[in-house]
Design a protein around this motif. Structure first.
Motif, PDB file in Angstrom:
ATOM      1  N   SER A  83       0.828  -1.203   0.000  1.00 47.46           N
ATOM      2  CA  SER A  83       0.000   0.000   0.000  1.00 47.46           C
ATOM      3  C   SER A  83       0.862   1.252   0.000  1.00 47.46           C
ATOM      4  N   GLY A  84       2.154   1.089   0.196  1.00 49.55           N
ATOM      5  CA  GLY A  84       3.048   2.242   0.189  1.00 49.55           C
ATOM      6  C   GLY A  84       4.486   1.781   0.141  1.00 49.55           C
ATOM      7  N   LEU A  85       5.353   2.723  -0.171  1.00 44.82           N
ATOM      8  CA  LEU A  85       6.780   2.410  -0.140  1.00 44.82           C
ATOM      9  C   LEU A  85       7.592   3.686   0.022  1.00 44.82           C
ATOM     10  N   ALA A  86       8.807   3.498   0.499  1.00 44.73           N
ATOM     11  CA  ALA A  86       9.770   4.608   0.578  1.00 44.73           C
ATOM     12  C   ALA A  86      11.141   4.026   0.265  1.00 44.73           C
ATOM     13  N   ILE A  87      11.947   4.820  -0.409  1.00 42.86           N
ATOM     14  CA  ILE A  87      13.319   4.388  -0.704  1.00 42.86           C
ATOM     15  C   ILE A  87      14.260   5.479  -0.218  1.00 42.86           C
ATOM     16  N   VAL A  88      15.250   5.060   0.545  1.00 42.44           N
ATOM     17  CA  VAL A  88      16.190   6.012   1.142  1.00 42.44           C
ATOM     18  C   VAL A  88      17.611   5.553   0.812  1.00 42.44           C
ATOM     19  N   ARG A  89      18.472   6.528   0.594  1.00 39.10           N
ATOM     20  CA  ARG A  89      19.885   6.194   0.329  1.00 39.10           C
ATOM     21  C   ARG A  89      20.766   6.989   1.284  1.00 39.10           C
ATOM     22  N   ALA A  90      21.648   6.304   1.979  1.00 35.95           N
ATOM     23  CA  ALA A  90      22.577   6.974   2.905  1.00 35.95           C
ATOM     24  C   ALA A  90      23.992   6.775   2.400  1.00 35.95           C
ATOM     25  N   ILE A  91      24.670   7.889   2.212  1.00 38.96           N
ATOM     26  CA  ILE A  91      26.083   7.844   1.812  1.00 38.96           C
ATOM     27  C   ILE A  91      26.834   8.730   2.790  1.00 38.96           C
ATOM     28  N   GLY A  92      27.769   8.112   3.515  1.00 38.40           N
ATOM     29  CA  GLY A  92      28.477   8.865   4.554  1.00 38.40           C
ATOM     30  C   GLY A  92      27.482   9.339   5.594  1.00 38.40           C
ATOM     31  N   ASP A  93      27.576  10.622   5.954  1.00 33.08           N
ATOM     32  CA  ASP A  93      26.683  11.117   7.010  1.00 33.08           C
ATOM     33  C   ASP A  93      25.446  11.823   6.456  1.00 33.08           C
ATOM     34  N   GLN A  94      25.206  11.670   5.133  1.00 37.52           N
ATOM     35  CA  GLN A  94      24.021  12.297   4.541  1.00 37.52           C
ATOM     36  C   GLN A  94      23.126  11.249   3.886  1.00 37.52           C
ATOM     37  N   ALA A  95      21.844  11.504   3.971  1.00 40.98           N
ATOM     38  CA  ALA A  95      20.896  10.582   3.339  1.00 40.98           C
ATOM     39  C   ALA A  95      19.939  11.370   2.459  1.00 40.98           C
ATOM     40  N   ASP A  96      19.387  10.696   1.466  1.00 47.72           N
ATOM     41  CA  ASP A  96      18.357  11.276   0.605  1.00 47.72           C
ATOM     42  C   ASP A  96      17.155  10.359   0.605  1.00 47.72           C
ATOM     43  N   LEU A 122       6.023   5.488   7.061  1.00 44.30           N
ATOM     44  CA  LEU A 122       7.102   5.202   6.099  1.00 44.30           C
ATOM     45  C   LEU A 122       8.225   6.223   6.213  1.00 44.30           C
ATOM     46  N   LEU A 123       7.831   7.486   6.420  1.00 46.82           N
ATOM     47  CA  LEU A 123       8.833   8.548   6.554  1.00 46.82           C
ATOM     48  C   LEU A 123       9.678   8.322   7.803  1.00 46.82           C
ATOM     49  N   ALA A 124       9.016   8.009   8.914  1.00 46.87           N
ATOM     50  CA  ALA A 124       9.748   7.779  10.169  1.00 46.87           C
ATOM     51  C   ALA A 124      10.677   6.573  10.034  1.00 46.87           C
ATOM     52  N   ALA A 125      10.198   5.520   9.365  1.00 49.04           N
ATOM     53  CA  ALA A 125      11.033   4.316   9.199  1.00 49.04           C
ATOM     54  C   ALA A 125      12.228   4.612   8.292  1.00 49.04           C
ATOM     55  N   SER A 126      12.033   5.479   7.299  1.00 47.74           N
ATOM     56  CA  SER A 126      13.137   5.853   6.404  1.00 47.74           C
ATOM     57  C   SER A 126      14.210   6.607   7.180  1.00 47.74           C
ATOM     58  N   GLU A 127      13.758   7.511   8.053  1.00 40.94           N
ATOM     59  CA  GLU A 127      14.703   8.279   8.869  1.00 40.94           C
ATOM     60  C   GLU A 127      15.487   7.342   9.794  1.00 40.94           C
ATOM     61  N   GLU A 128      14.773   6.393  10.410  1.00 39.35           N
ATOM     62  CA  GLU A 128      15.451   5.436  11.302  1.00 39.35           C
ATOM     63  C   GLU A 128      16.486   4.617  10.537  1.00 39.35           C
ATOM     64  N   ALA A 129      16.104   4.181   9.324  1.00 41.98           N
ATOM     65  CA  ALA A 129      17.019   3.380   8.506  1.00 41.98           C
ATOM     66  C   ALA A 129      18.256   4.199   8.140  1.00 41.98           C
ATOM     67  N   ALA A 130      18.031   5.464   7.758  1.00 43.39           N
ATOM     68  CA  ALA A 130      19.151   6.338   7.376  1.00 43.39           C
ATOM     69  C   ALA A 130      20.079   6.554   8.573  1.00 43.39           C
ATOM     70  N   HIS A 131      19.473   6.761   9.715  1.00 43.19           N
ATOM     71  CA  HIS A 131      20.236   6.974  10.949  1.00 43.19           C
ATOM     72  C   HIS A 131      21.088   5.739  11.264  1.00 43.19           C
ATOM     73  N   ARG A 132      20.474   4.560  11.145  1.00 42.62           N
ATOM     74  CA  ARG A 132      21.195   3.303  11.397  1.00 42.62           C
ATOM     75  C   ARG A 132      22.375   3.145  10.448  1.00 42.62           C
ATOM     76  N   LEU A 133      22.208   3.661   9.205  1.00 46.16           N
ATOM     77  CA  LEU A 133      23.280   3.544   8.215  1.00 46.16           C
ATOM     78  C   LEU A 133      24.355   4.613   8.413  1.00 46.16           C
ATOM     79  N   GLY A 134      24.170   5.486   9.408  1.00 43.19           N
ATOM     80  CA  GLY A 134      25.211   6.459   9.747  1.00 43.19           C
ATOM     81  C   GLY A 134      24.916   7.877   9.327  1.00 43.19           C
ATOM     82  N   ALA A 135      23.724   8.142   8.791  1.00 40.66           N
ATOM     83  CA  ALA A 135      23.416   9.506   8.337  1.00 40.66           C
ATOM     84  C   ALA A 135      23.052  10.397   9.522  1.00 40.66           C
ATOM     85  N   ALA A 136      23.515  11.637   9.445  1.00 42.43           N
ATOM     86  CA  ALA A 136      23.196  12.624  10.475  1.00 42.43           C
ATOM     87  C   ALA A 136      22.141  13.600   9.997  1.00 42.43           C
TER      88      ALA A 136
END
Ligand SMILES: CC(C)(COP(=O)(O)OP(=O)(O)OC[C@H]1O[C@@H](n2cnc3c(N)ncnc32)[C@H](O)[C@@H]1OP(=O)(O)O)[C@@H](O)C(=O)NCCC(=O)NCCS
Length: 173
Positions: A73-86, A105-119
């Motif tokens: 019913s929804g999706l989000a795609i996030v990419r984290a490179i170094g300390d920045q995510a898109d 989905l937005l909150a989960a994307s932020e959590e995923a980016a954070h886990r990958l090291g994005a600030a």
């Protein structure tokens, strides 16, 4: 998918290869220039890219880890490179909007980016996309800039607004 026998739940799941077709169908329902499964696959081939799906599951059914096509019913795609995510894309099926799925989905994307090291996380949104802009503002995003003539699709206004949010517990300086 098996016939529904109970109440429906929305469960957030990591997108896997077998979701590509459903994800492409969903994306095309949400955007005039929706991504094909091939485009989605290529985006996942880039290191640091994660997809989160809102999977519609029926009571008693295991959604996470299930093989085969799932109903998204929804999706989000996030990419984290170094300390920045898109946040590359986020969308919710028109039939499921207004139920809080986009926010989850937005909150989960932020959590995923954070886990990958994005600030810090960035996204682009068409200036006239009121729904999405409202969602981002409520989630704490602020305007970082504007990109004129960014969109070529006539569905959107030409201008993209770049928004950003500092992710909890991280230093962005
Ligand atoms: C933007 C989108 C992802 C929101 O998904 P959603 O599941 O409907 O959003 P939610 O139900 O979680 O709502 C979250 C917030 O979005 C905003 N929102 C939702 N529906 C809205 C509407 N009809 N008008 C204005 N704002 C709205 C509100 O701020 C809402 O918070 P509230 O319920 O506390 O008021 C969805 O509308 C969508 O897929 N749009 C098409 C694709 C798109 O534009 N993606 C973003 C590209 S940058």
């Amino acid at each position: 998918m098996t016939a529904p026998t109970g109440s429906e739940n929305t469960v957030l799941c990591a997108l896997v290869k077998s979701d590509l077709q459903s994800a492409a169908q969903l994306h095309s329902r949400c955007f005039a220039d929706g991504w094909s499964s091939e485009t989605l696959k290529k985006s996942f081939d880039i290191v640091g890219t994660l997809g989160i799906g809102a999977c519609q599951c029926w009571e008693g059914e295991r959604c996470e880890g299930r093989t085969g096509q799932r109903t998204l019913s929804g999706l989000a795609i996030v990419r984290a490179i170094g300390d920045q995510a898109d946040l590359l894309t986020i969308c919710v099926d028109p039939d499921y909007r207004g139920k809080g799925i986009g926010r989850r989905l937005l909150a989960a994307s932020e959590e995923a980016a954070h886990r990958l090291g994005a600030a810090i996380i960035f996204l682009e949104v068409a200036e006239n996309n009121e729904r999405a802009t409202c969602l981002y503002r409520q989630a704490g995003y602020i305007i970082a800039g504007r990109r004129l003539n960014y969109y070529t699709d006539p569905t959107y206004g030409a201008t993209a607004v770049v928004m950003k949010k500092t992710l909890a517990g991280k230093d962005t300086e």
